[in-house]
Design a protein around this motif. Structure first.
Motif, mmCIF file in Angstrom:
data_model
loop_
_atom_site.group_PDB
_atom_site.id
_atom_site.type_symbol
_atom_site.label_atom_id
_atom_site.label_comp_id
_atom_site.label_asym_id
_atom_site.label_seq_id
_atom_site.Cartn_x
_atom_site.Cartn_y
_atom_site.Cartn_z
ATOM 1 N N SER A 147 3.131 0.559 -17.858
ATOM 2 C CA SER A 147 2.760 1.892 -18.314
ATOM 3 C C SER A 147 1.924 2.616 -17.250
ATOM 4 O O SER A 147 2.175 3.781 -16.929
ATOM 5 C CB SER A 147 1.982 1.780 -19.624
ATOM 6 N N ILE A 148 0.961 1.911 -16.687
ATOM 7 C CA ILE A 148 0.136 2.495 -15.619
ATOM 8 C C ILE A 148 1.000 2.787 -14.398
ATOM 9 O O ILE A 148 0.897 3.866 -13.794
ATOM 10 C CB ILE A 148 -1.034 1.555 -15.270
ATOM 11 N N ALA A 149 1.869 1.862 -14.041
ATOM 12 C CA ALA A 149 2.745 2.054 -12.880
ATOM 13 C C ALA A 149 3.577 3.321 -13.017
ATOM 14 O O ALA A 149 3.769 4.055 -12.038
ATOM 15 C CB ALA A 149 3.657 0.838 -12.706
ATOM 16 N N GLY A 150 4.052 3.598 -14.213
ATOM 17 C CA GLY A 150 4.885 4.774 -14.436
ATOM 18 C C GLY A 150 4.180 6.093 -14.176
ATOM 19 O O GLY A 150 4.828 7.093 -13.879
ATOM 20 N N THR A 151 2.865 6.112 -14.277
ATOM 21 C CA THR A 151 2.127 7.358 -14.042
ATOM 22 C C THR A 151 1.551 7.458 -12.627
ATOM 23 O O THR A 151 1.078 8.516 -12.240
ATOM 24 C CB THR A 151 0.973 7.519 -15.054
ATOM 25 N N LEU A 152 1.593 6.385 -11.853
ATOM 26 C CA LEU A 152 0.985 6.391 -10.528
ATOM 27 C C LEU A 152 1.484 7.515 -9.607
ATOM 28 O O LEU A 152 0.678 8.119 -8.902
ATOM 29 C CB LEU A 152 1.150 5.032 -9.847
ATOM 30 N N PRO A 153 2.784 7.827 -9.588
ATOM 31 C CA PRO A 153 3.223 8.906 -8.707
ATOM 32 C C PRO A 153 2.599 10.264 -9.031
ATOM 33 O O PRO A 153 2.528 11.137 -8.179
ATOM 34 C CB PRO A 153 4.742 8.946 -8.919
ATOM 35 N N GLN A 154 2.117 10.428 -10.256
ATOM 36 C CA GLN A 154 1.491 11.686 -10.665
ATOM 37 C C GLN A 154 -0.014 11.698 -10.398
ATOM 38 O O GLN A 154 -0.678 12.693 -10.670
ATOM 39 C CB GLN A 154 1.751 11.928 -12.147
ATOM 40 N N CYS A 155 -0.556 10.609 -9.884
ATOM 41 C CA CYS A 155 -1.991 10.474 -9.613
ATOM 42 C C CYS A 155 -2.223 10.665 -8.113
ATOM 43 O O CYS A 155 -2.493 9.709 -7.388
ATOM 44 C CB CYS A 155 -2.489 9.108 -10.068
ATOM 45 N N GLY A 156 -2.110 11.898 -7.666
ATOM 46 C CA GLY A 156 -2.121 12.204 -6.250
ATOM 47 C C GLY A 156 -3.391 11.845 -5.505
ATOM 48 O O GLY A 156 -3.355 11.645 -4.299
ATOM 49 N N ALA A 157 -4.529 11.743 -6.174
ATOM 50 C CA ALA A 157 -5.788 11.435 -5.499
ATOM 51 C C ALA A 157 -6.133 9.949 -5.537
ATOM 52 O O ALA A 157 -7.035 9.510 -4.828
ATOM 53 C CB ALA A 157 -6.923 12.240 -6.130
ATOM 54 N N LEU A 158 -5.438 9.169 -6.344
ATOM 55 C CA LEU A 158 -5.789 7.757 -6.545
ATOM 56 C C LEU A 158 -5.528 6.937 -5.289
ATOM 57 O O LEU A 158 -4.403 6.848 -4.816
ATOM 58 C CB LEU A 158 -5.006 7.184 -7.731
#
Length: 142
Positions: free
Chosen positions: A93-104
């Motif tokens: 679930s976390i992996a699926g949102t990583l591309p949208q977390c541009g500052a992480l």
């Protein structure tokens, strides 16, 4: 007799704020409380840069709630989720949102229950992120 305001209990959320940075540490809250705080943070803390949720027993349900909140935290650069009983489902679930977390740039997932499927999901998303540090030690993959 002690004067001044009482000290917060160890498990209380701690927030440190400067003009350029905002950090929150939450410890030992449990899954339900942590999920509610995540929902609130996502709505009100768009400038949050560091979130430390180590040792909160988030489990996969908390990881799923966090994944939904991450997309509304565009400034988040550091996320610590060690020792939260997160398994493959939560990692995916976390992996699926990583591309949208541009500052992480730092994601700490050490000491959870992440197996091969969770690690593979995270690895598949790495090329689409700015992550420079992914902490996975102490997980049962491999």
């Amino acid at each position: 007799m002690r004067s001044g305001p009482p000290s917060p209990p160890r498990s209380a959320p701690h927030s440190h704020s400067t003009q350029h940075q905002r950090r929150i540490f939450l410890g030992c809250l449990g899954c339900e409380v942590a999920q509610e705080i995540l929902r609130t943070c996502a709505c009100r803390c768009g400038n949050l840069t560091s979130l430390d949720l180590r040792s909160n027993s988030l489990c996969d349900g908390g990881a799923n709630a966090l994944a939904a909140a991450l997309v509304r935290l565009p400034s988040l650069a550091v996320l610590h989720l060690a020792d939260n009983r997160i398994d493959d489902e939560g990692a995916m679930s976390i992996a699926g949102t990583l591309p949208q977390c541009g500052a992480l740039v730092t994601l700490g997932l050490a000491g959870n229950g992440i197996g091969d499927a969770g690690v593979e999901a995270l690895a598949a998303m790495l090329p689409e992120t700015k992550l420079r540090r992914l902490e996975l030690d102490g997980n049962p993959y491999g």
